[in-house]
Enzyme design. Structure first.
Site, PDB file in Angstrom:
ATOM      1  N   GLU A 120       0.861  -1.188   0.000  1.00 40.10           N
ATOM      2  CA  GLU A 120       0.000   0.000   0.000  1.00 40.10           C
ATOM      3  C   GLU A 120       0.887   1.225   0.000  1.00 40.10           C
ATOM      4  OE1 GLU A 120      -2.236  -0.381   3.580  1.00 40.10           O
ATOM      5  OE2 GLU A 120      -3.610  -1.820   2.718  1.00 40.10           O
ATOM      6  N   LYS A 122       2.135   4.650   1.604  1.00 41.05           N
ATOM      7  CA  LYS A 122       2.137   5.151   2.975  1.00 41.05           C
ATOM      8  C   LYS A 122       1.732   6.625   2.900  1.00 41.05           C
ATOM      9  CE  LYS A 122       4.760   5.101   7.264  1.00 41.05           C
ATOM     10  NZ  LYS A 122       4.349   6.397   7.732  1.00 41.05           N
ATOM     11  N   ASP A 124       0.705  10.340   3.802  1.00 48.61           N
ATOM     12  CA  ASP A 124       1.280  11.234   4.803  1.00 48.61           C
ATOM     13  C   ASP A 124       0.180  12.098   5.405  1.00 48.61           C
ATOM     14  OD1 ASP A 124       3.295  12.105   6.324  1.00 48.61           O
ATOM     15  OD2 ASP A 124       4.347  13.234   4.778  1.00 48.61           O
ATOM     16  N   TYR A 231      -7.423   1.505   5.522  1.00 50.34           N
ATOM     17  CA  TYR A 231      -6.430   0.454   5.287  1.00 50.34           C
ATOM     18  C   TYR A 231      -6.358  -0.613   6.375  1.00 50.34           C
ATOM     19  CZ  TYR A 231      -3.647   3.893   7.944  1.00 50.34           C
ATOM     20  OH  TYR A 231      -3.213   4.797   8.865  1.00 50.34           O
ATOM     21  N   LYS A 320      10.488   3.484   3.794  1.00 54.76           N
ATOM     22  CA  LYS A 320      10.472   4.946   3.721  1.00 54.76           C
ATOM     23  C   LYS A 320      11.143   5.419   2.432  1.00 54.76           C
ATOM     24  CE  LYS A 320       8.752   6.749   7.517  1.00 54.76           C
ATOM     25  NZ  LYS A 320       9.219   7.893   8.122  1.00 54.76           N
ATOM     26  N   CYS A 414      28.678  44.760  -5.763  1.00 53.26           N
ATOM     27  CA  CYS A 414      28.755  43.481  -6.484  1.00 53.26           C
ATOM     28  C   CYS A 414      29.944  42.680  -5.957  1.00 53.26           C
ATOM     29  CB  CYS A 414      28.913  43.735  -7.984  1.00 53.26           C
ATOM     30  SG  CYS A 414      29.297  42.229  -8.894  1.00 53.26           S
ATOM     31  N   CYS A 417      32.596  42.426  -9.150  1.00 53.00           N
ATOM     32  CA  CYS A 417      33.327  43.565  -9.727  1.00 53.00           C
ATOM     33  C   CYS A 417      33.376  44.771  -8.794  1.00 53.00           C
ATOM     34  CB  CYS A 417      32.734  43.941 -11.079  1.00 53.00           C
ATOM     35  SG  CYS A 417      31.095  44.687 -10.955  1.00 53.00           S
ATOM     36  N   CYS A 432      23.557  44.072 -10.574  1.00 56.46           N
ATOM     37  CA  CYS A 432      24.868  44.684 -10.787  1.00 56.46           C
ATOM     38  C   CYS A 432      24.738  45.408 -12.129  1.00 56.46           C
ATOM     39  CB  CYS A 432      25.953  43.606 -10.877  1.00 56.46           C
ATOM     40  SG  CYS A 432      27.472  44.214 -11.628  1.00 56.46           S
ATOM     41  N   CYS A 437      30.939  43.308 -16.068  1.00 57.05           N
ATOM     42  CA  CYS A 437      31.236  42.532 -14.858  1.00 57.05           C
ATOM     43  C   CYS A 437      31.593  41.088 -15.268  1.00 57.05           C
ATOM     44  CB  CYS A 437      30.013  42.530 -13.937  1.00 57.05           C
ATOM     45  SG  CYS A 437      30.151  41.363 -12.570  1.00 57.05           S
TER      46      CYS A 437
END
Ligand code: IVH
Length: 680
Positions: A120, A122, A124, A231, A320, A414, A417, A432, A437
């Site tokens: 099945e 799992k 959550d 389930y 898991k 920057c 540069c 910038c 640059c």
């Protein structure tokens, strides 16, 4: 993992782990507000279990390894479970899962034949037990500590999928157990409503489902659109004789309970292993979150024979899936400068395995995002990586932050540069402004040579970096005038590699105009727009002659794109660049400029492309659709004619299947291009 020689040390560690686990159990089960991701919790529990196995004298009956969930119960009336609601043991890889199957077989006795297994998903969410008397729902309870849960009957009555009355034939007493969860659509809708009302948005569906179910006012629960999968059975009086788990699920379905259709029964365990690997691949195609696969021995008689430990049944195991959320240390926040000058803050992280890969960095998007998340260098942070989605820093674990830690400030200059950064008014991004640059130059080059653009093989990031650092390249036109004699002197450039690079550059010269325009990184010009412009103008001269109005008149281009392209072409440094590209001998024509128009086989069609195709890039596939008169949007909708799916096409496939949109492979796509006919 640490091994304690001294039992004093082990005792101290065990005590610390128990305190931590109890604290997190309480946050998760009672407050629905965990501080750490499930995977981090599992790490603590696994360590405690290992220490207790190594030092059996340290095991106590009140250790969290012997308990289910949290012990504190408040707010709701207590419900004593007639049969305990157990937890599940976890397997974190297929070896652990296989070892469990071996233990099961051993317990069943060597002479027993291979048992059948049920897998099945799992889910959550959170476990609940529903009690029906004479077919009528009389009580709903959470799991609580496994023995005593909370009475959430009024809240559960608001869940549309849970029957209030059962179909005829229900036994006089029946307890059905399963998972209450919030589907992804319900979660997205809820967050959209929260955002519209300027209320705080929720972090993940599981905690939101738990919080929604455990509301004092069931009217709030009613607005949360929760769902349920059944389930398991609890107490049952005078029920039918059921031989197996899957038979039980089928029966629950006939009584009106939602049972998940992805449940599978297997006769041998290698098929179970294949299945869990498969689920790992498709987990993001589901419209609810899962965190694993629960493998159960199918025959109920065998389940009884195997029995349970204090905490969990021996006949079931939770495999898991790799965690999608973990905590790690935020080492620093740095700022990278993109090809367009955009200054993007990003988190440098202590590497952590999450979402199936090791993450050492994650974007923080912009200054506002850093401020909203308020993450600070040194913080313990939660990192999330789900499927194809880029890794994300969810937020800090505030409990771990010393009071002295200062908020992070966006740099004023920057980092590459040194020119002062600017943030245009009303914009989230910082830039910038220096076109020269070095970070921007590298970014523009990397984009130009990339697969979707000029696709120059063998011209990766490292080579761009080397050539820029060595002063061989300062803009994209330099690629076509490279000094190969100098390159030959660099390490790693043998004759073959030089020839290959030179050939790849020559090939790139012949790419159609659309590719070149995309490669130039004109703001707002993606692959599709680049092809539209190229087709409409025919060649570069035609584009340079076009007025802003001409561009605006091209179908698919709006005023913003037209202004951007027109403006870009009129900047001096771009004019000079185009001139250098002309001199270098690049093809400056759109494919159909020679006059023979493609047959418009796809007129009125909308064809979406996803995944990696074998014989062409995705942008080539899109261009092929556009030149035949079709459209190729980025997402699947009811209006989509077909989805072309290459390898690794993820969520779009699921959407196409849901909407009944035909899915084509590459061969069928080529046929569609030629004939305009969908395969029968
Ligand atoms: S069976 C006695 N089946 O996982 C066995 N549990 O980590 C009872 N869960 O408390 C559980 N999907 O909340 C089972 N298909 C599934 C499940 C499932 C999710 C949850 C359940 C349980 C927790 C244990």
């Amino acid at each position: 993992m640490e091994k304690f020689e001294d039992s004093q040390d082990a005792m101290a560690r065990v005590a610390l782990l128990r305190t931590q686990i109890e604290h997190h159990n309480e946050l998760y089960h009672t407050q629905d507000a965990p501080e750490i991701p499930d995977a981090d919790f599992d790490v603590l529990l696994v360590e405690l279990r290992r220490l207790e196995a190594e030092h059996p004298d340290l095991v106590t009956s009140d250790s969290p390894t012997q308990q289910v969930g949290a012990s504190t119960i408040n707010t709701f009336a207590e419900v004593v479970h007639q049969l305990p609601m157990m937890s599940l043991d976890n397997a974190f890889d297929t070896d652990e899962l296989t070892a469990w199957a071996d233990r099961v077989r051993r317990r069943l006795g060597d002479e027993a034949s291979e048992p059948a297994w049920v897998c099945e998903l799992k889910f959550d969410g959170l476990a609940v037990s529903l009690r029906y008397e004479d077919g009528v729902l009389v009580q709903a309870a959470t799991r609580g500590n496994g023995k005593v849960g909370e009475d959430v009957t009024p809240n559960v009555r608001t869940i549309a999928g849970i029957p209030q009355e059962l179909a005829l034939g229900a036994p006089p007493v029946l307890e059905v157990r399963g998972e209450v969860y919030m589907g992804l659509q319900a979660f997205a809708d809820l967050n959209a409503r929260q955002a519209a009302a300027e209320e705080k948005t929720f972090v993940n569906p599981r905690n939101t489902a738990a919080g929604s179910l455990r509301q004092k006012d069931a009217k709030v629960t009613a607005t949360r659109n929760l769902s349920f999968w059944a389930y398991a059975l609890g107490e049952m009086i005078d029920g039918p004789t059921l031989a197996s788990h899957h038979e039980m699920l089928t029966w629950l379905g006939t009584l009106g309970f939602p049972v998940n259709q992805k449940t599978k029964r297997f006769e041998n365990f290698s098929a179970v292993i294949d299945h869990v690997n498969h689920v790992e691949k498709i987990r993001h195609d589901l419209d609810y979150e899962i965190d694993g696969v629960v493998v159960k021995v199918d025959a109920l008689g065998l389940q009884t024979g195997l029995g349970s430990t204090a905490r969990a049944p021996r006949w079931a195991m939770a495999y898991k899936l790799p965690p999608e959320e973990r905590t790690t240390t935020l080492l620093d926040i740095e700022v990278s400068i993109g090809a367009g000058g955009q200054a993007t803050p990003f988190a440098r992280l202590e590497p952590v395995f999450v979402g199936g890969s090791t993450i050492a960095a994650a974007t923080l998007h912009n200054a506002d995002q850093v401020a909203v998340k308020d993450v600070r260098p040194g913080d313990t942070v939660i990192v999330r990586k789900a499927g194809d989605v880029i890794p994300e820093v969810v937020g800090p674990v505030l409990a771990d932050r010393p009071a002295s830690r200062k908020p992070w400030r966006f740099p004023t200059e920057c980092p590459t540069c040194g020119v002062a950064l600017v943030r245009p008014e009303g914009e989230a991004a910082t830039f910038c402004p220096n076109h020269a640059c070095p970070a921007q130059v590298r970014g523009r080059l990397e984009h130009f040579v990339s697969r979707g653009a000029m696709d120059i093989e063998g011209f990766g990031e490292q080579r761009v970096d080397l050539f820029v650092t060595e002063g061989l390249l300062s803009d994209v036109s330099g690629i076509f005038m490279l000094d190969f004699d100098r390159i030959a002197a660099f390490e790693g450039f043998g004759e073959l590699s030089l020839n290959n690079l030179s050939a790849a550059i020559e090939t790139a010269k012949q790419k159609p105009l659309g590719r070149l325009l995309f490669g130039l990184r004109i703001p707002h010009v993606g692959t599709t727009v680049a092809d539209l412009i190229a087709d409409a103008c025919g060649d570069l001269d035609g584009l340079e002659r076009a007025t802003q109005e001409d561009l605006e008149a091209v179908e698919g281009l709006g005023p913003i794109i037209a202004a951007s392209v027109y403006g870009w072409l009129r900047l001096d440094h771009n004019q000079e660049l185009l001139q250098r590209l002309r001199v270098a001998g690049l093809n400056l024509n759109a494919p159909q400029a020679s006059g023979d128009q493609q047959e418009q086989t796809l007129e009125g069609f909308s064809v979406v492309v996803t995944g990696t195709l074998e014989t062409m890039s995705r942008s080539d596939a899109k261009a092929a659709i556009l030149v035949r008169g079709g459209k190729s949007p980025g997402s699947v909708s009811k209006a989509t004619t077909a989805l072309v799916a290459g390898a690794g096409g993820g969520s779009k496939l699921g959407k196409a299947e849901t909407l009944g949109v035909p899915v084509l492979n590459e061969i069928q796509f080529v046929e569609l291009l030629a004939t305009g006919q969908l395969p029968a």
